[in-house]
Design a protein around this motif. Structure first.
Motif, PDB file in Angstrom:
ATOM      1  N   GLU A   1       0.839  -1.202   0.000  1.00 50.29           N
ATOM      2  CA  GLU A   1       0.000   0.000   0.000  1.00 50.29           C
ATOM      3  C   GLU A   1       0.878   1.257   0.000  1.00 50.29           C
ATOM      4  OE1 GLU A   1      -4.153   1.491   1.686  1.00 50.29           O
ATOM      5  OE2 GLU A   1      -3.659  -0.535   1.090  1.00 50.29           O
TER       6      GLU A   1
ATOM      7  N   LYS B   1       1.137   4.101  -2.926  1.00 49.20           N
ATOM      8  CA  LYS B   1       0.887   5.519  -2.633  1.00 49.20           C
ATOM      9  C   LYS B   1       2.039   6.379  -3.133  1.00 49.20           C
ATOM     10  CE  LYS B   1      -2.209   5.522   1.315  1.00 49.20           C
ATOM     11  NZ  LYS B   1      -2.363   5.817   2.745  1.00 49.20           N
TER      12      LYS B   1
ATOM     13  N   PRO C   1      -3.460   3.591  -7.374  1.00 48.25           N
ATOM     14  CA  PRO C   1      -4.524   3.252  -6.428  1.00 48.25           C
ATOM     15  C   PRO C   1      -4.106   2.091  -5.526  1.00 48.25           C
ATOM     16  CG  PRO C   1      -5.186   2.737  -8.692  1.00 48.25           C
ATOM     17  CD  PRO C   1      -3.843   3.374  -8.754  1.00 48.25           C
ATOM     18  N   THR C   2      -4.483   2.186  -4.274  1.00 47.92           N
ATOM     19  CA  THR C   2      -4.144   1.162  -3.292  1.00 47.92           C
ATOM     20  C   THR C   2      -5.348   0.252  -3.063  1.00 47.92           C
ATOM     21  OG1 THR C   2      -4.877   2.499  -1.421  1.00 47.92           O
ATOM     22  CG2 THR C   2      -2.593   2.784  -2.140  1.00 47.92           C
ATOM     23  N   ARG C   3      -5.129  -0.776  -2.275  1.00 46.72           N
ATOM     24  CA  ARG C   3      -6.209  -1.699  -1.925  1.00 46.72           C
ATOM     25  C   ARG C   3      -7.321  -0.937  -1.191  1.00 46.72           C
ATOM     26  NH1 ARG C   3      -7.351  -5.326   2.507  1.00 46.72           N
ATOM     27  NH2 ARG C   3      -8.281  -7.225   1.733  1.00 46.72           N
ATOM     28  N   THR C   4      -6.916  -0.049  -0.287  1.00 50.10           N
ATOM     29  CA  THR C   4      -7.886   0.755   0.450  1.00 50.10           C
ATOM     30  C   THR C   4      -8.690   1.631  -0.503  1.00 50.10           C
ATOM     31  OG1 THR C   4      -6.392   0.788   2.351  1.00 50.10           O
ATOM     32  CG2 THR C   4      -8.128   2.447   2.321  1.00 50.10           C
ATOM     33  N   ASP C   5      -8.000   2.231  -1.475  1.00 61.18           N
ATOM     34  CA  ASP C   5      -8.691   3.051  -2.477  1.00 61.18           C
ATOM     35  C   ASP C   5      -9.681   2.218  -3.275  1.00 61.18           C
ATOM     36  OD1 ASP C   5      -7.091   5.221  -1.711  1.00 61.18           O
ATOM     37  OD2 ASP C   5      -5.634   4.870  -3.321  1.00 61.18           O
ATOM     38  N   MET C   6      -9.248   1.018  -3.665  1.00 62.28           N
ATOM     39  CA  MET C   6     -10.124   0.146  -4.455  1.00 62.28           C
ATOM     40  C   MET C   6     -11.360  -0.273  -3.646  1.00 62.28           C
ATOM     41  SD  MET C   6      -8.682   0.097  -7.354  1.00 62.28           S
ATOM     42  CE  MET C   6      -9.428  -1.217  -8.266  1.00 62.28           C
TER      43      MET C   6
ATOM     44  N   SER D   1     -12.698   1.351  -1.160  1.00 64.42           N
ATOM     45  CA  SER D   1     -13.526   2.545  -1.018  1.00 64.42           C
ATOM     46  C   SER D   1     -14.327   2.794  -2.297  1.00 64.42           C
ATOM     47  CB  SER D   1     -12.643   3.747  -0.698  1.00 64.42           C
ATOM     48  OG  SER D   1     -13.402   4.926  -0.667  1.00 64.42           O
ATOM     49  N   THR D   2     -13.680   2.640  -3.433  1.00 65.85           N
ATOM     50  CA  THR D   2     -14.357   2.820  -4.714  1.00 65.85           C
ATOM     51  C   THR D   2     -15.459   1.775  -4.900  1.00 65.85           C
ATOM     52  OG1 THR D   2     -12.356   3.755  -5.690  1.00 65.85           O
ATOM     53  CG2 THR D   2     -14.013   2.914  -7.221  1.00 65.85           C
TER      54      THR D   2
ATOM     55  N   ARG E   1     -18.398   2.776  -2.775  1.00 66.33           N
ATOM     56  CA  ARG E   1     -19.123   3.902  -3.382  1.00 66.33           C
ATOM     57  C   ARG E   1     -19.927   3.432  -4.596  1.00 66.33           C
ATOM     58  NH1 ARG E   1     -14.165   7.173  -2.637  1.00 66.33           N
ATOM     59  NH2 ARG E   1     -13.829   6.858  -4.855  1.00 66.33           N
TER      60      ARG E   1
END
Length: 184
Positions: free
Chosen positions: A116, A120, A125-130, A132-133, A136
């Motif tokens: 991660e 960054k 994009p990170t796992r957290t970003d994915m 979150s996406t 959403r």
């Protein structure tokens, strides 16, 4: 206009890199702990295999003339299962398996943290970003579905009212035609 000194700029830029280096070092330490735990566990499995083979061999040597393959299999199974059961429920084995499980979990966590951080730093994009996406998108789809159901219900009601109005108009036209035919 603000001027940055060379050392201030280097410090500002190296902060994320230093943090990532720490994460990578933690992941490397977790990997070493995992490998050590894995080696211990595999050594115990090898000992178990040797004990099982010895127990099976001893049991088969006790009865030099078995009646058939089924008898050989049953004797082997009886001798080896008891050794296996005793070994698997031993404190040494459960401690080793627990150590391996915990080391695996730590390795996964540190590897994910390290990955991660690298992503960054690279602006990817990170796992957290994915995740979150994905959350959403799921919420947007849920809202879209609810909106579509609402629109569909409104359209259905409008069409129903239009059909009712057309039926009424048709009845009025039929009455008017019937009245015209009576007057003629």
């Amino acid at each position: 206009m603000r001027t940055w000194s060379h050392s201030a700029l280097r410090t500002a830029l190296s902060g994320p890199v230093t943090a990532q280096s720490t994460k990578t070092a933690d992941a490397n330490k977790a990997a070493q702990e995992y490998l050590a735990a894995q080696q211990d566990y595999l050594a115990l499995l090898q000992q178990l295999g040797e004990r099982v083979l010895a127990a099976g061999k001893t049991r088969l040597e006790q009865d030099p003339k078995p009646a058939g393959i089924q008898e050989v299999y049953s004797a082997w199974l009886e001798a080896t299962e008891s050794v296996y059961e005793e070994y698997v429920f031993s404190e040494e084995y459960t401690r080793s398996l627990g150590r391996l499980s915990h080391a695996t979990a730590r390795l996964i966590r540190h590897t994910q943290d390290s990955l991660e951080g690298v992503l960054k730093l690279l602006g990817l994009p990170t796992r957290t970003d994915m995740l979150s996406t994905q959350r959403r998108l799921h919420e947007i789809r849920r809202q879209q579905h609810a909106c579509a159901e609402h629109v569909a219900a409104d359209e259905f009601l409008a069409l129903k009212n239009e059909v009712q109005a057309l039926r009424q108009e048709l009845q009025n036209l039929k009455r008017a035609q019937a009245d015209n035919e009576e007057h003629e």
